[in-house]
Design a protein around this motif. Structure first.
Motif, mmCIF file in Angstrom:
data_model
loop_
_atom_site.group_PDB
_atom_site.id
_atom_site.type_symbol
_atom_site.label_atom_id
_atom_site.label_comp_id
_atom_site.label_asym_id
_atom_site.label_seq_id
_atom_site.Cartn_x
_atom_site.Cartn_y
_atom_site.Cartn_z
ATOM 1 N N VAL A 18 3.091 8.983 -0.500
ATOM 2 C CA VAL A 18 2.166 8.562 0.551
ATOM 3 C C VAL A 18 2.599 9.181 1.877
ATOM 4 O O VAL A 18 3.758 9.044 2.281
ATOM 5 C CB VAL A 18 2.132 7.028 0.696
ATOM 6 C CG1 VAL A 18 1.151 6.606 1.784
ATOM 7 C CG2 VAL A 18 1.769 6.362 -0.632
ATOM 8 N N ALA A 78 3.146 2.289 -3.883
ATOM 9 C CA ALA A 78 2.205 3.289 -4.413
ATOM 10 C C ALA A 78 2.861 4.166 -5.473
ATOM 11 O O ALA A 78 4.056 4.458 -5.408
ATOM 12 C CB ALA A 78 1.683 4.154 -3.274
ATOM 13 N N ARG A 100 -1.381 10.514 -1.318
ATOM 14 C CA ARG A 100 -2.256 9.554 -0.650
ATOM 15 C C ARG A 100 -1.939 9.604 0.837
ATOM 16 O O ARG A 100 -0.768 9.725 1.216
ATOM 17 C CB ARG A 100 -1.986 8.157 -1.208
ATOM 18 C CG ARG A 100 -2.852 7.095 -0.612
ATOM 19 C CD ARG A 100 -2.872 5.848 -1.475
ATOM 20 N NE ARG A 100 -3.766 4.909 -0.830
ATOM 21 C CZ ARG A 100 -3.394 3.737 -0.349
ATOM 22 N NH1 ARG A 100 -2.159 3.320 -0.486
ATOM 23 N NH2 ARG A 100 -4.263 2.957 0.254
ATOM 24 N N GLU A 127 0.806 -1.225 0.000
ATOM 25 C CA GLU A 127 0.000 0.000 0.000
ATOM 26 C C GLU A 127 0.842 1.280 0.000
ATOM 27 O O GLU A 127 0.432 2.283 -0.573
ATOM 28 C CB GLU A 127 -0.921 0.023 1.235
ATOM 29 C CG GLU A 127 -1.981 -1.055 1.234
ATOM 30 C CD GLU A 127 -3.046 -0.842 0.166
ATOM 31 O OE1 GLU A 127 -3.394 0.326 -0.103
ATOM 32 O OE2 GLU A 127 -3.514 -1.835 -0.399
ATOM 33 N N VAL A 128 1.983 1.250 0.657
ATOM 34 C CA VAL A 128 2.789 2.470 0.795
ATOM 35 C C VAL A 128 4.010 2.444 -0.113
ATOM 36 O O VAL A 128 4.197 3.322 -0.948
ATOM 37 C CB VAL A 128 3.216 2.675 2.269
ATOM 38 C CG1 VAL A 128 4.138 3.880 2.409
ATOM 39 C CG2 VAL A 128 1.984 2.842 3.151
ATOM 40 N N VAL A 135 -2.442 7.661 4.577
ATOM 41 C CA VAL A 135 -2.833 6.441 5.285
ATOM 42 C C VAL A 135 -2.439 6.595 6.754
ATOM 43 O O VAL A 135 -1.645 7.464 7.107
ATOM 44 C CB VAL A 135 -2.166 5.178 4.685
ATOM 45 C CG1 VAL A 135 -2.527 4.999 3.219
ATOM 46 C CG2 VAL A 135 -0.657 5.201 4.862
#
Length: 111
Positions: free
Chosen positions: A26, A22, A57, A18-19, A59
C-alpha cells in the motif's frame, strides 16, 4: 480533501485495517488540503493506481484531520509517500514527482 479516482481516503480510525492489514503493498500519500505539491501529485497517483491496481493499492491520509497516524510514522512534510508491505513501512519519499520517476522508485517494493 481532493478526490482522486482509484485512491481511497483512510483515517486514524481505519488505517491499521486498510493499510497494515492489506494483502497488497500500500502506498500512503500523507496530504493536506492546503498543500500545492499534493494537488500536483493527484493525477500522477490516479494514473499509477489504474495501471498498478493488481500490484499496489494507493490511499491518502489527511495529516490535519488524522494526527495520530501522522505522528506515529514521523511525517513532517507533505506530500510524504510511504509504502507499507506486510504491515511495515518499507519505503518513504517526500515531495511531488512525475509518474515515470515514481514508478522507477517503486520498482523494488511492488511485486
Amino acid at each position: 480533501m481532493i478526490r482522486i479516482d482509484g485512491v481511497t481516503e483512510v483515517t486514524d480510525a481505519d488505517f491499521d485495517a486498510e493499510v497494515l492489514g492489506a494483502e497488497l503493498p500500500v502506498l500512503v500519500k500523507f496530504t493536506a488540503d492546503w498543500c500545492g505539491p499534493c494537488r500536483q501529485l493527484g493525477p500522477v497517483l490516479g494514473a499509477v493506481a489504474a495501471e498498478e491496481a493488481d500490484r499496489l493499492r494507493i490511499v491518502q491520509l489527511d495529516v490535519d484531520r488524522n494526527p495520530e497516524i501522522t505522528v506515529r510514522y514521523g511525517v513532517l512534510a507533505t506530500p510524504t509517500l510511504m509504502v507499507f508491505r506486510a504491515g511495515e513501512p518499507v519505503k518513504s519519499m517526500v515531495g511531488a514527482r512525475p509518474k515515470r520517476r515514481l514508478l522507477m522508485e517503486l520498482e523494488d517494493v511492488i511485486v
